[in-house]
Design a protein around this motif. Sequence first.
Motif, PDB file in Angstrom:
ATOM      1  N   GLU A  36       0.809  -1.339  -0.071  1.00 51.53           N
ATOM      2  CA  GLU A  36       0.165  -0.038  -0.128  1.00 51.53           C
ATOM      3  C   GLU A  36       0.977   1.102   0.099  1.00 51.53           C
ATOM      4  N   ALA A  37       2.112   1.318   1.048  1.00 49.12           N
ATOM      5  CA  ALA A  37       2.684   2.352   0.721  1.00 49.12           C
ATOM      6  C   ALA A  37       3.680   2.540  -0.512  1.00 49.12           C
ATOM      7  N   GLN A  38       3.959   1.577  -1.313  1.00 54.24           N
ATOM      8  CA  GLN A  38       4.424   1.627  -2.656  1.00 54.24           C
ATOM      9  C   GLN A  38       3.393   2.217  -3.721  1.00 54.24           C
ATOM     10  N   LEU A  39       2.344   1.779  -3.519  1.00 53.95           N
ATOM     11  CA  LEU A  39       1.238   2.325  -4.296  1.00 53.95           C
ATOM     12  C   LEU A  39       0.893   3.644  -4.096  1.00 53.95           C
ATOM     13  N   ASN A  40       1.503   4.200  -2.921  1.00 52.68           N
ATOM     14  CA  ASN A  40       1.302   5.822  -2.662  1.00 52.68           C
ATOM     15  C   ASN A  40       2.705   6.336  -2.611  1.00 52.68           C
ATOM     16  N   PRO A  41       3.447   6.278  -3.515  1.00 52.77           N
ATOM     17  CA  PRO A  41       4.779   6.589  -3.209  1.00 52.77           C
ATOM     18  C   PRO A  41       5.079   8.166  -2.689  1.00 52.77           C
ATOM     19  N   GLU A  42       4.151   8.988  -2.906  1.00 55.35           N
ATOM     20  CA  GLU A  42       4.319  10.356  -2.215  1.00 55.35           C
ATOM     21  C   GLU A  42       4.266  10.228  -0.778  1.00 55.35           C
ATOM     22  N   THR A  43       3.784   9.238  -0.060  1.00 56.14           N
ATOM     23  CA  THR A  43       3.855   9.103   1.450  1.00 56.14           C
ATOM     24  C   THR A  43       5.245   8.317   1.890  1.00 56.14           C
ATOM     25  N   VAL A  44       6.038   7.914   1.008  1.00 57.30           N
ATOM     26  CA  VAL A  44       7.203   7.241   1.636  1.00 57.30           C
ATOM     27  C   VAL A  44       8.270   8.189   1.502  1.00 57.30           C
ATOM     28  N   PRO A  45       8.888   8.431   2.763  1.00 56.71           N
ATOM     29  CA  PRO A  45      10.090   9.289   2.792  1.00 56.71           C
ATOM     30  C   PRO A  45      11.145   8.756   1.874  1.00 56.71           C
ATOM     31  N   VAL A 131      20.716   5.239 -10.248  1.00 56.39           N
ATOM     32  CA  VAL A 131      20.628   5.713  -8.692  1.00 56.39           C
ATOM     33  C   VAL A 131      19.341   5.462  -8.167  1.00 56.39           C
ATOM     34  N   ARG A 132      18.349   5.964  -8.940  1.00 53.76           N
ATOM     35  CA  ARG A 132      17.013   5.857  -8.390  1.00 53.76           C
ATOM     36  C   ARG A 132      16.454   4.491  -8.086  1.00 53.76           C
ATOM     37  N   ALA A 133      17.029   3.728  -9.225  1.00 56.92           N
ATOM     38  CA  ALA A 133      16.325   2.356  -9.083  1.00 56.92           C
ATOM     39  C   ALA A 133      17.162   1.456  -8.076  1.00 56.92           C
ATOM     40  N   ALA A 134      18.551   1.842  -7.628  1.00 55.81           N
ATOM     41  CA  ALA A 134      19.277   1.100  -6.744  1.00 55.81           C
ATOM     42  C   ALA A 134      18.907   1.596  -5.462  1.00 55.81           C
ATOM     43  N   PHE A 135      18.726   2.989  -5.143  1.00 57.25           N
ATOM     44  CA  PHE A 135      18.701   3.638  -3.906  1.00 57.25           C
ATOM     45  C   PHE A 135      17.453   4.036  -3.430  1.00 57.25           C
ATOM     46  N   SER A 136      16.359   4.470  -4.272  1.00 57.81           N
ATOM     47  CA  SER A 136      15.245   5.096  -3.719  1.00 57.81           C
ATOM     48  C   SER A 136      14.057   4.206  -2.818  1.00 57.81           C
ATOM     49  N   GLU A 137      13.646   4.803  -2.135  1.00 55.09           N
ATOM     50  CA  GLU A 137      12.704   4.013  -1.141  1.00 55.09           C
ATOM     51  C   GLU A 137      11.488   3.844  -1.918  1.00 55.09           C
ATOM     52  N   ARG A 138      11.295   4.619  -2.882  1.00 53.36           N
ATOM     53  CA  ARG A 138       9.915   4.432  -3.668  1.00 53.36           C
ATOM     54  C   ARG A 138      10.113   3.563  -4.817  1.00 53.36           C
ATOM     55  N   GLN A 139      10.266   2.366  -4.482  1.00 54.77           N
ATOM     56  CA  GLN A 139      10.874   1.197  -5.632  1.00 54.77           C
ATOM     57  C   GLN A 139       9.649   1.154  -6.695  1.00 54.77           C
ATOM     58  N   LEU A 140       8.436   0.815  -6.312  1.00 51.92           N
ATOM     59  CA  LEU A 140       7.341   0.810  -7.223  1.00 51.92           C
ATOM     60  C   LEU A 140       7.259   1.942  -8.311  1.00 51.92           C
ATOM     61  N   ASN A 141       7.499   3.264  -7.681  1.00 50.08           N
ATOM     62  CA  ASN A 141       7.337   4.210  -8.426  1.00 50.08           C
ATOM     63  C   ASN A 141       8.683   4.190  -9.510  1.00 50.08           C
ATOM     64  N   GLU A 142       9.708   3.870  -9.129  1.00 54.43           N
ATOM     65  CA  GLU A 142      10.815   3.617 -10.313  1.00 54.43           C
ATOM     66  C   GLU A 142      10.284   2.564 -11.208  1.00 54.43           C
ATOM     67  N   VAL A 143       9.954   1.417 -10.641  1.00 56.98           N
ATOM     68  CA  VAL A 143       9.491   0.536 -11.890  1.00 56.98           C
ATOM     69  C   VAL A 143       8.521   0.931 -12.612  1.00 56.98           C
ATOM     70  N   MET A 144       7.595   1.708 -12.361  1.00 55.22           N
ATOM     71  CA  MET A 144       6.655   2.267 -13.033  1.00 55.22           C
ATOM     72  C   MET A 144       6.968   3.451 -14.093  1.00 55.22           C
ATOM     73  N   VAL A 145       8.041   4.128 -13.661  1.00 60.09           N
ATOM     74  CA  VAL A 145       8.752   5.297 -14.572  1.00 60.09           C
ATOM     75  C   VAL A 145       9.410   4.269 -15.539  1.00 60.09           C
ATOM     76  N   ASP A 146      10.188   3.353 -15.260  1.00 61.74           N
ATOM     77  CA  ASP A 146      10.950   2.476 -16.149  1.00 61.74           C
ATOM     78  C   ASP A 146       9.780   1.878 -17.140  1.00 61.74           C
ATOM     79  N   PHE A 147       8.567   1.461 -16.738  1.00 57.35           N
ATOM     80  CA  PHE A 147       7.578   0.855 -17.590  1.00 57.35           C
ATOM     81  C   PHE A 147       7.061   1.875 -18.559  1.00 57.35           C
ATOM     82  N   TRP A 148       6.698   3.183 -18.254  1.00 54.14           N
ATOM     83  CA  TRP A 148       6.168   3.885 -18.876  1.00 54.14           C
ATOM     84  C   TRP A 148       7.102   4.432 -19.802  1.00 54.14           C
TER      85      TRP A 148
END
Length: 532
Positions: A36-45, A131-148
Amino acid sequence: MTEREKAIHVLNRLAFGPRPGEVDRVLRTGLRPWIEAQLNPETVPDPLLPARLSSLPTLAMSQSEIFDRFERPVREARQRRRLAAGASGSPSGAETAEGVEAAEAAGLMAAIPPEQRPRRVIQELSTAKVVRAAFSERQLNEVMVDFWMNHFNVFAAKGLDRVLVTSFERDTVRPRIWGRFEELLLATAKAPAMLFYLDNAQSSADAEHRPPGRAFASGPRRGPDGDGDLNRARKGGLNENYARELMELHTLGVDGGYTQKDVTELARVLTGWSIDRREDGEFTFRARMHDTGTKTVLGHTFAAAGIEEGEKMIRLLARHPATARRIALKLCQRLVADDPPATLVARVAARFVATGGDLRQTVRAVVESPEFFDPAYYRAKIKSPFEYVVSAVRAAGSDTDAGTPLLRQIAQMGEPLYLCQPPTGYSDAATVWVNSGAIVARLNFALALVSNRIPGTASDLGRLVSPAETADPARAVDSLARNLIGGDLSEETRGTIARRLEEKKETVDDASNGPLPLIAGLILGSPEFQRQ
């Protein structure tokens, strides 16, 4: 699946693989709260990421700043060379066109300081992606950026796109991946990078369909920068490239029910959607280039309504049932299986339609489905080179600046970042990435990673095993298998490790770590780790 297998699964599919100790952290948090947190990446520090990106100044530059710093020097150098060539005469007829072009390109780059060459823009964007894919806490967000970014692929090495792709990702794609699909689609249609890549910036009405009283230039007109590429469109000429890919790749799919006539008519609808070179590559609608005749696309008729025609048609395409099926299929292929169940795709498509193309809810429909945790799909997908390299960096707990040496590793495996030339983007199917050459390249990378032979990247395997385990190869294999891959090593892989340890018993590469680099490299290069 067991709960631990589920945690490994979500970290492989909704993230770029687990880091040391992360499976246990997800289990402590709980699978559902973590998802749920990953689906709402704006809430993940994500407090540490900005510092890692701070050494990449082009990421924060406006489109205009990037244009002025990296594109304008190229144009000015080109203009100087043209003037010099005019004064000294044309190149010898004995020289080939290819040789002249190569010499001109080399001469241009030699005249520009390295820090102002356009390749720096793509270099920094590629570094940021890793760097974002390796170290970001908002992992699903980076997966979706890569997808789109792959769905709306733009080839960064095509002319002006070398200085447009940064804004395309930052200003067009990233802000919209959790919103409604039609807003993302419309934004990409107006993005200068897409307009240039698929040639719509040059597409204009044929002579009989031009606005009355609007004269087109009889030939190319050059601005003060000496570049007349877009001005050639003023002569007139329809270009169907973007219209075709808009239907075939971005929305309906090749079997989406459209015809070649629909492609032509859609291209006519989108005439005038262009780039304003005077404003450094911003979107503009050129009424003089727009087709004022009557057009019919998929049964919808348009007549001389200007930019509104294209906006309306793009929204219609975004809401089309075939588009819902295509987006659902691609998301299921990325997150579940190369050949996902038809019933799952149908349910996800229905959620897309019911929510008006809400992408957050559509992704939620995939990850909350029973099929997502079906044991049949555990480690059922092959990682792309980008996914493989990043997951290995994460698994080993490596630190990296994601500079040229690491980026070169990804490119050598077949996936140079932002440099996929066809509009299809890189494939998500295992068959594309599995071959003997790729397997060898991955194993070589894995061994180089854990042996600290990649400049700018450092691994400390001693953090993953105890001193007692380091002294006992059998225990070291168990410990590293558990830490790097969750313990799922096949007997074949264990046998390979045992044989290589025996071969290397008297010539261990790194005396301080004993056999650890060899064991870790073979685990990271194993078929088990290459699956997600």
